[in-house]
Design a protein around this motif. Structure first.
Motif, PDB file in Angstrom:
ATOM      1  N   TRP A 108      -3.961   2.365   1.517  1.00 28.98           N
ATOM      2  CA  TRP A 108      -4.685   2.086   0.315  1.00 28.98           C
ATOM      3  C   TRP A 108      -6.156   2.861   0.688  1.00 28.98           C
ATOM      4  O   TRP A 108      -6.757   3.539  -0.314  1.00 28.98           O
ATOM      5  N   VAL A 109      -6.607   3.329   1.843  1.00 30.25           N
ATOM      6  CA  VAL A 109      -7.628   4.191   1.844  1.00 30.25           C
ATOM      7  C   VAL A 109      -7.186   5.593   1.594  1.00 30.25           C
ATOM      8  O   VAL A 109      -7.996   6.267   1.026  1.00 30.25           O
TER       9      VAL A 109
ATOM     10  N   GLY B  91       0.962  -0.950  -0.062  1.00 23.65           N
ATOM     11  CA  GLY B  91      -0.064  -0.041   0.125  1.00 23.65           C
ATOM     12  C   GLY B  91       0.927   1.244  -0.182  1.00 23.65           C
ATOM     13  O   GLY B  91       0.469   2.195  -0.717  1.00 23.65           O
TER      14      GLY B  91
ATOM     15  N   TRP C 247     -11.515  -0.924   1.451  1.00 25.07           N
ATOM     16  CA  TRP C 247     -10.386  -0.799   2.666  1.00 25.07           C
ATOM     17  C   TRP C 247     -11.184  -0.378   3.921  1.00 25.07           C
ATOM     18  O   TRP C 247     -10.325  -0.703   4.737  1.00 25.07           O
TER      19      TRP C 247
ATOM     20  N   ALA D 199      -4.199  -1.134   5.950  1.00 27.30           N
ATOM     21  CA  ALA D 199      -5.076  -0.769   5.075  1.00 27.30           C
ATOM     22  C   ALA D 199      -5.146   0.755   4.953  1.00 27.30           C
ATOM     23  O   ALA D 199      -5.686   1.557   4.066  1.00 27.30           O
TER      24      ALA D 199
ATOM     25  N   ALA E 127      -8.724   4.687   9.963  1.00 34.00           N
ATOM     26  CA  ALA E 127      -8.940   4.630   8.465  1.00 34.00           C
ATOM     27  C   ALA E 127      -9.956   5.813   8.101  1.00 34.00           C
ATOM     28  O   ALA E 127      -9.648   6.562   7.153  1.00 34.00           O
TER      29      ALA E 127
END
Length: 550
Positions: free
Chosen positions: A127-128, A77, A148, A124, A162
């Motif tokens: 990626w978020v 990521g 995600w 994650a 996130a």
């Protein structure tokens, strides 16, 4: 390669059993797993997901695989985020970003603390950020953001981190989706992903435990020569001094922090000129400063007052874990260093030096943090005892009374009692923790009452009336546990534990249907987001993907 270098011991047979990390051959959908007890639902939807998946895959294999996947996603990521924000950094910049994201004290300390599901949420985060930046620049990424957020939502903390990253990236410039759309999508996706623990909190949790002792115990900790602020800036400073790599316990921590921050500082001039990266820089600054302030006298007082007013915010007590929010910006800054130095040093040479320096200053992260993160095998007696109780799943009381255990066959570090995650029956636990000689009370009022009966030598009738079906004493011989002398029928005895039959019972929660429905919404978001993301990638050629505005 970096992920394997860290997690190689986990590729062997056995179960991850280290502090908060507890994996068992099989988990079940108990009321505790669904969050329908007095305890705060801190492990949702993690426990339900493991309960379902372990009916197909051995729980030990499952937890180890998910942990390895989470770390791999963190590195991949970070490299993916570089392609979105700093495409000209190329492969050298991606390598530096992946190394910074994977090889740092935060990963080491959370591994030693056993926070495997938190590390999935950590993986994650980049990626978020990339999904929201894609929405702002090109208008695509709705499915990716939903997916995600659901991945990070394996735990409440992961989802909150996130959501914070996503909302910050909404401020990035771009000609794609408007900010209001991105913000609304983030809030909607975060809410649906949070339904498992929101519903459980509304239906089962009964706040009422004094949070004050926990606030000081879980505050960020200063490392040698750095102070709290310096430790947090170096992505370290976990509250538990025993869950720390050896190299961070000496003044060498100053050298390691200086090397990391030097690489970050080298890339800041380039990164700051990228308007898309500025929100992540602001988040990184807040992620270091706020936990540092929380660890001061006035900060502890403020946190205590906040938790007294809103007990549901107890998740914020562990201030150091929020420093993970700084990692996306740190990774980008490391990648940007290859651009900063490119006029004088080839990018490949810069990347090689940066990666080598980051790894060399934390050498004991390799091989399971110096061999301290490794699988163990349960004695056969545990399987036999579990089979007996699972045949008649009535509530179980456990002695000794402590929540943490030390088993000779599981290493020297303490571990949460595995029984609640192995039995089909409800296990009565207080949740009390002993930290530095200070007891941090849990929410298990019923378990505390039952334990008082056991320690007072209550007979079988009184224990059955209290709803106890079984008593398990863990430890050598099992005849004595925590000062209690038990005169109960023995159902199973071994050198590791003894099971006593009591005969009491209790009814399951009436809210199981609502809790399962909430988990179904989370799982639907996970699957639908993945399907939408994969479909979008099939329709979009790499050359057509736009980069965010600078």
């Amino acid at each position: 390669m970096l992920t394997l270098a860290v997690t190689a011991p986990l590729l062997g047979p056995g179960y991850l059993l280290l502090r908060d990390a507890v994996s068992t051959p099989r988990s079940y959908l108990t009321d505790a797993a669904l969050g329908l007890t007095q305890a705060a639902p801190r492990a949702l939807p993690q426990d339900v997901a493991v309960a379902f998946a372990s009916s197909v895959v051995d729980g030990g294999v499952l937890v180890k695989a998910v942990l390895i996947l989470g770390l791999w996603l963190a590195g991949w990521g970070a490299a993916h985020l570089v392609t979105s924000v700093l495409p000209e950094a190329g492969l050298p910049g991606q390598c530096v970003a992946a190394t910074v994201a994977l090889w740092n004290p935060y990963v080491a300390e959370r591994l030693l603390q056993g926070h495997w599901s938190l590390l999935v949420g950590y993986g994650a985060l980049p990626w978020v950020a990339a999904a929201v930046l894609s929405l702002r620049s090109a208008g695509s990424g709705v499915g990716a953001l939903a997916f995600w957020l659901a991945v990070a939502g394996l735990t409440p903390t992961g989802l909150m981190m996130a959501a914070a990253i996503a909302l910050a990236c909404v401020a990035a410039p771009g000609a794609g989706r408007p900010r209001w759309f991105c913000a609304a999508l983030t809030l909607a996706g975060s809410t649906t992903a949070a339904l498992p623990w929101l519903v459980a909190s509304a239906l089962g949790w009964s706040p009422g435990v004094d949070q004050a002792p926990a606030v000081a115990a879980f505050a960020a900790r200063a490392e040698p020569g750095l102070g709290t602020l310096g430790s947090l800036a170096g992505l370290a400073g976990i509250w538990n001094a025993d869950a720390v790599p050896a190299t961070r316990t000496t003044l060498f921590a100053v050298v390691a922090t200086a090397v990391l921050l030097a690489g970050v500082a080298a890339g800041l001039p380039v990164l700051f000129r990228r308007r898309a990266a500025r929100p992540l820089l602001v988040v990184a600054l807040a992620a270091v400063l706020i936990p540092a302030l929380m660890a001061t006298g006035p900060g502890l007082t403020a946190v205590e007052a906040l938790l007294d007013a809103a007990p549901g915010l107890g998740v914020i007590r562990d201030g150091q874990k929020w420093v993970a929010l700084a990692v996306p910006a740190y990774a980008l800054a490391g990648a940007a260093a290859t651009i900063t130095l490119r006029p004088r040093v080839p990018a490949l040479a810069t990347a090689a030096v940066c990666c080598a320096a980051v790894i060399a200053t934390l050498p004991d992260l390799a091989w399971g943090v110096g061999g301290r993160v490794h699988p163990v095998q349960y004695p056969p007696a545990w399987r036999e005892a579990a089979a007996i109780i699972n045949a008649d799943p009535s509530p179980v009381a456990v002695l000794p009374v402590d929540s943490m255990r030390r088993f000779p066959w599981a290493g020297t570090a303490p571990v949460l009692d595995p029984l609640p995650r192995w039995l089909r029956a409800e296990v009565l636990t207080t949740g009390d923790l002993s930290i530095g000689g200070r007891v941090v009370p849990g929410e298990g009022a019923q378990a505390r009452e039952v334990q008082a009966l056991l320690l007072a030598g209550a007979d079988q009738t009184r224990l059955a009336d209290a709803g106890v079906g079984w008593v398990v004493v863990e430890g050598a011989g099992g005849a004595e546990g925590g000062g209690a002398t038990l005169r109960l029928p023995v159902a199973f005895r071994s050198d590791e534990l003894t099971v006593y039959r009591v005969g009491g019972s209790s009814s399951a929660s009436s809210h199981r249907g609502a809790a399962l429905a909430a988990h179904g919404v989370w799982f639907l978001q996970l699957c639908a987001g993945l399907a939408a993301m994969m479909l979008s990638r099939r329709r979009t050629r790499p050359a057509e993907v736009a980069t965010p505005a600078r």
